[in-house]
Scaffold this motif. Sequence first.
Motif, PDB file in Angstrom:
ATOM      1  N   PHE A 151      45.679  50.912  51.641  1.00 24.91           N
ATOM      2  CA  PHE A 151      44.570  50.652  52.347  1.00 24.91           C
ATOM      3  C   PHE A 151      44.437  49.005  52.222  1.00 24.91           C
ATOM      4  CE2 PHE A 151      43.088  51.738  48.334  1.00 24.91           C
ATOM      5  CZ  PHE A 151      42.116  50.625  47.834  1.00 24.91           C
ATOM      6  N   LEU A 152      44.984  48.237  51.143  1.00 29.34           N
ATOM      7  CA  LEU A 152      44.677  47.017  51.112  1.00 29.34           C
ATOM      8  C   LEU A 152      45.164  46.240  52.022  1.00 29.34           C
ATOM      9  CD1 LEU A 152      45.634  46.590  47.406  1.00 29.34           C
ATOM     10  CD2 LEU A 152      43.446  46.506  48.092  1.00 29.34           C
ATOM     11  N   SER A 153      44.193  45.263  52.620  1.00 26.91           N
ATOM     12  CA  SER A 153      44.333  44.134  53.533  1.00 26.91           C
ATOM     13  C   SER A 153      43.649  43.179  53.224  1.00 26.91           C
ATOM     14  CB  SER A 153      44.410  44.834  54.971  1.00 26.91           C
ATOM     15  OG  SER A 153      42.937  45.145  55.032  1.00 26.91           O
ATOM     16  N   GLY A 154      43.969  41.871  53.888  1.00 25.70           N
ATOM     17  CA  GLY A 154      43.140  40.666  53.995  1.00 25.70           C
ATOM     18  C   GLY A 154      43.644  39.848  52.787  1.00 25.70           C
ATOM     19  N   LYS A 155      42.870  38.612  52.744  1.00 26.82           N
ATOM     20  CA  LYS A 155      43.447  37.657  51.548  1.00 26.82           C
ATOM     21  C   LYS A 155      42.552  38.216  50.140  1.00 26.82           C
ATOM     22  CE  LYS A 155      45.440  34.859  54.075  1.00 26.82           C
ATOM     23  NZ  LYS A 155      44.979  33.501  54.585  1.00 26.82           N
ATOM     24  N   LEU A 156      43.362  37.693  49.257  1.00 26.29           N
ATOM     25  CA  LEU A 156      42.681  37.902  47.728  1.00 26.29           C
ATOM     26  C   LEU A 156      41.336  37.480  47.929  1.00 26.29           C
ATOM     27  CD1 LEU A 156      46.289  37.444  45.836  1.00 26.29           C
ATOM     28  CD2 LEU A 156      45.046  39.454  46.202  1.00 26.29           C
ATOM     29  N   LYS A 162      38.849  36.906  49.784  1.00 27.43           N
ATOM     30  CA  LYS A 162      38.172  37.857  50.274  1.00 27.43           C
ATOM     31  C   LYS A 162      37.635  39.130  49.485  1.00 27.43           C
ATOM     32  CE  LYS A 162      36.691  40.051  54.564  1.00 27.43           C
ATOM     33  NZ  LYS A 162      37.224  40.677  55.973  1.00 27.43           N
ATOM     34  N   TYR A 163      38.758  39.632  48.798  1.00 24.71           N
ATOM     35  CA  TYR A 163      38.830  41.030  48.362  1.00 24.71           C
ATOM     36  C   TYR A 163      38.058  40.857  46.911  1.00 24.71           C
ATOM     37  CZ  TYR A 163      40.389  45.240  45.706  1.00 24.71           C
ATOM     38  OH  TYR A 163      40.589  46.294  45.012  1.00 24.71           O
ATOM     39  N   ALA A 164      38.407  39.807  46.374  1.00 22.80           N
ATOM     40  CA  ALA A 164      37.617  39.401  45.036  1.00 22.80           C
ATOM     41  C   ALA A 164      36.102  39.259  45.304  1.00 22.80           C
ATOM     42  CB  ALA A 164      38.298  38.131  44.279  1.00 22.80           C
ATOM     43  N   LYS A 165      35.692  38.541  46.402  1.00 23.90           N
ATOM     44  CA  LYS A 165      34.192  38.331  46.543  1.00 23.90           C
ATOM     45  C   LYS A 165      33.495  39.846  47.015  1.00 23.90           C
ATOM     46  CE  LYS A 165      31.139  35.823  49.418  1.00 23.90           C
ATOM     47  NZ  LYS A 165      31.144  34.740  50.723  1.00 23.90           N
ATOM     48  N   ASP A 218      33.057  41.709  43.836  1.00 26.91           N
ATOM     49  CA  ASP A 218      32.069  41.224  42.818  1.00 26.91           C
ATOM     50  C   ASP A 218      32.925  40.833  41.559  1.00 26.91           C
ATOM     51  OD1 ASP A 218      29.968  40.024  42.337  1.00 26.91           O
ATOM     52  OD2 ASP A 218      28.821  41.782  41.325  1.00 26.91           O
ATOM     53  N   ILE A 219      33.952  40.411  41.595  1.00 27.54           N
ATOM     54  CA  ILE A 219      34.773  40.079  40.358  1.00 27.54           C
ATOM     55  C   ILE A 219      35.108  38.544  40.461  1.00 27.54           C
ATOM     56  CG2 ILE A 219      35.845  42.160  39.875  1.00 27.54           C
ATOM     57  CD1 ILE A 219      38.324  40.972  41.396  1.00 27.54           C
ATOM     58  N   ASP A 220      35.245  37.836  39.373  1.00 30.59           N
ATOM     59  CA  ASP A 220      35.866  36.447  39.316  1.00 30.59           C
ATOM     60  C   ASP A 220      37.061  36.008  39.991  1.00 30.59           C
ATOM     61  OD1 ASP A 220      36.882  33.961  37.848  1.00 30.59           O
ATOM     62  OD2 ASP A 220      34.713  33.891  37.573  1.00 30.59           O
ATOM     63  N   GLU A 221      37.049  35.359  41.218  1.00 32.13           N
ATOM     64  CA  GLU A 221      38.211  35.207  41.686  1.00 32.13           C
ATOM     65  C   GLU A 221      39.201  34.294  40.804  1.00 32.13           C
ATOM     66  OE1 GLU A 221      39.897  32.622  45.537  1.00 32.13           O
ATOM     67  OE2 GLU A 221      37.823  32.977  45.136  1.00 32.13           O
ATOM     68  N   LYS A 263      49.361  46.144  41.721  1.00 35.07           N
ATOM     69  CA  LYS A 263      48.818  45.078  40.718  1.00 35.07           C
ATOM     70  C   LYS A 263      47.711  44.442  41.322  1.00 35.07           C
ATOM     71  CE  LYS A 263      53.460  43.787  38.805  1.00 35.07           C
ATOM     72  NZ  LYS A 263      54.551  42.724  38.898  1.00 35.07           N
ATOM     73  N   VAL A 264      47.257  44.358  42.238  1.00 36.03           N
ATOM     74  CA  VAL A 264      46.008  43.825  42.788  1.00 36.03           C
ATOM     75  C   VAL A 264      45.042  44.827  42.401  1.00 36.03           C
ATOM     76  CG1 VAL A 264      44.564  43.710  44.790  1.00 36.03           C
ATOM     77  CG2 VAL A 264      46.830  42.602  44.591  1.00 36.03           C
ATOM     78  N   LEU A 265      45.138  46.155  42.384  1.00 37.65           N
ATOM     79  CA  LEU A 265      44.031  47.274  41.761  1.00 37.65           C
ATOM     80  C   LEU A 265      43.871  47.064  40.430  1.00 37.65           C
ATOM     81  CD1 LEU A 265      45.012  50.384  43.961  1.00 37.65           C
ATOM     82  CD2 LEU A 265      43.265  48.531  44.611  1.00 37.65           C
ATOM     83  N   LEU A 266      45.109  47.055  39.657  1.00 36.24           N
ATOM     84  CA  LEU A 266      44.885  46.997  38.082  1.00 36.24           C
ATOM     85  C   LEU A 266      44.325  45.451  37.633  1.00 36.24           C
ATOM     86  CD1 LEU A 266      48.723  48.183  37.125  1.00 36.24           C
ATOM     87  CD2 LEU A 266      46.080  49.073  36.243  1.00 36.24           C
ATOM     88  N   ALA A 267      44.483  44.397  38.483  1.00 33.95           N
ATOM     89  CA  ALA A 267      44.022  43.245  38.065  1.00 33.95           C
ATOM     90  C   ALA A 267      42.340  43.131  38.287  1.00 33.95           C
ATOM     91  CB  ALA A 267      44.796  41.974  38.884  1.00 33.95           C
ATOM     92  N   ARG A 268      42.023  43.794  39.505  1.00 33.10           N
ATOM     93  CA  ARG A 268      40.501  44.089  39.851  1.00 33.10           C
ATOM     94  C   ARG A 268      39.950  45.110  38.571  1.00 33.10           C
ATOM     95  NH1 ARG A 268      38.798  48.916  40.639  1.00 33.10           N
ATOM     96  NH2 ARG A 268      40.190  49.430  42.460  1.00 33.10           N
ATOM     97  N   SER A 269      40.526  46.068  38.230  1.00 36.26           N
ATOM     98  CA  SER A 269      40.027  46.841  36.977  1.00 36.26           C
ATOM     99  C   SER A 269      40.110  46.046  35.799  1.00 36.26           C
ATOM    100  CB  SER A 269      41.061  47.957  36.837  1.00 36.26           C
ATOM    101  OG  SER A 269      40.369  48.706  35.836  1.00 36.26           O
ATOM    102  N   LEU A 270      41.126  45.121  35.363  1.00 33.47           N
ATOM    103  CA  LEU A 270      40.998  44.452  34.261  1.00 33.47           C
ATOM    104  C   LEU A 270      39.869  43.299  34.288  1.00 33.47           C
ATOM    105  CD1 LEU A 270      44.629  43.792  33.581  1.00 33.47           C
ATOM    106  CD2 LEU A 270      43.083  45.490  32.593  1.00 33.47           C
TER     107      LEU A 270
END
Length: 492
Positions: free
Chosen positions: A383-388, A390-393, A396-399, A430-437
Amino acid sequence: MSQITVSSLTFAYDGNYDDIFTDVSFQLDTDWKLGLCGRNGRGKTTFLKLLMGQYEYKGKISASVSFDYFPFSVDNPDECTLDVLSDIAPDAQNWQIQKELSKLALDDDVLYRPLSTLSNGEQTKAMLAGLFLRKGNFLLIDEPTNHLDMTSRQTVARYLRGKSGFILVSHDRTFLDECTDHTLSINKTDIEITNGSFSVWWEQKQRRDSFELAQNQRLGQEIDRLQSASARVSRWSNKTEKSKNQPLSSGLSADKGYIGHKSAKMMKRSKTIEKRRNDAVEEKSKLLQNIESSEVLKIHPLIYHTSCLLSLKDVVIAYGDREICSGINFTVEQGDRIELCGGNGSGKSSILKLICGRGIPHTGIVNIGSRLKISYVPQDSSFLSGKLSKYAKEQDIDETLFKTILRKLDFSRVQFEKDMRDFSAGQKKKVLLARSLCQESHLYIWDEPLNFIDLLSRMQIEELILAYQPTLLFVEHDWAFCDVVATKRVVL
């Protein structure tokens, strides 16, 4: 036995300035059981598709065999499995199909069910059997383990061990060791072939890396020493040369011939030292090109105010009249790392979603601690799409922290400007794992976090968990990872 020959292969995707492959050449034997490994985004699946002739490229690929690719789409998945397999291998007799399925621990009754009604693991086994029944073809098997539980992985590994003539992409170390006899590694700057399984390649790589690191340090010290010596001799030479025209204290003239000879000798020595330094610099530049960065990851688990975070008692999950699992009883305590085990379809993902409040129909008692912060990594990342950014925002995680973690997981800076839809499956995970970390949580719930993740990143994540010891509830089928990480197992 015949060979697959790759000569001066160069390939880049349209609109991408960076080559995936640049002037690479190598040969493969068609009777090998070849494991293909490399970090996410290095071009493993791309290489298989180049063999299939799906992309235009520079160079030459020659082979005396035809290629079949797994996984592949079936035109009519509602047909019974026997008809689908008969279309894949039209020369195979029914008894041969049944024999092949029995090697994969599949009962004959799956042949008379629509393929679409089989579990993902059953479909994987059936498709592999069909492809191996096709005579004379070389199989390109791309990550078959993603839908297989541990028992099924062992079954498929035994099955492949009895076959030959395939390239297997997998990030499961134990699985590769079980069924491959050669390894092709896509490194940073070249492609390397090793006579042996993943563990043989990994041991050789570690020895080579250790030697290069020691050699790099020695050459660095040697270059510094030679640089100082060269500068010192050069100063002596210049000083001696200048003294030719200076009168001696006695008023006599200096012996210009002697001084000139001495100056020339020093200059020659200076040039010799400089050549040795340049040779050392050139030798040093050839080292460390394939050293894989494996920087330390960090996580920030929160301490919960009581030892018990959650508990399940007599939980039953059912969709309509279909019961998925029952009699589920376990407690998650502070510091637990619980592996949720079970076959495909046993309800593991449903339990994780239930704990995360995803509206899973159930009976029984689910007690979740008040104000318990949970970080959840789902199994699916498509389901992931768009820029990193925007996703970080949105999350609500530190980009900056988010991208720093991705860099440590071998993301190049170029990836930060791409749409996530263009990421490989491993990069999306890895995007999902990084978000979790990035999330400070009491409990981390990860559903098959290592799907499509490369081997070195798996080892980084193992080291992270052992170092920071977060409270973790997870589903994973990588034997080596589970043995290292899990402190408890809940078997469904």
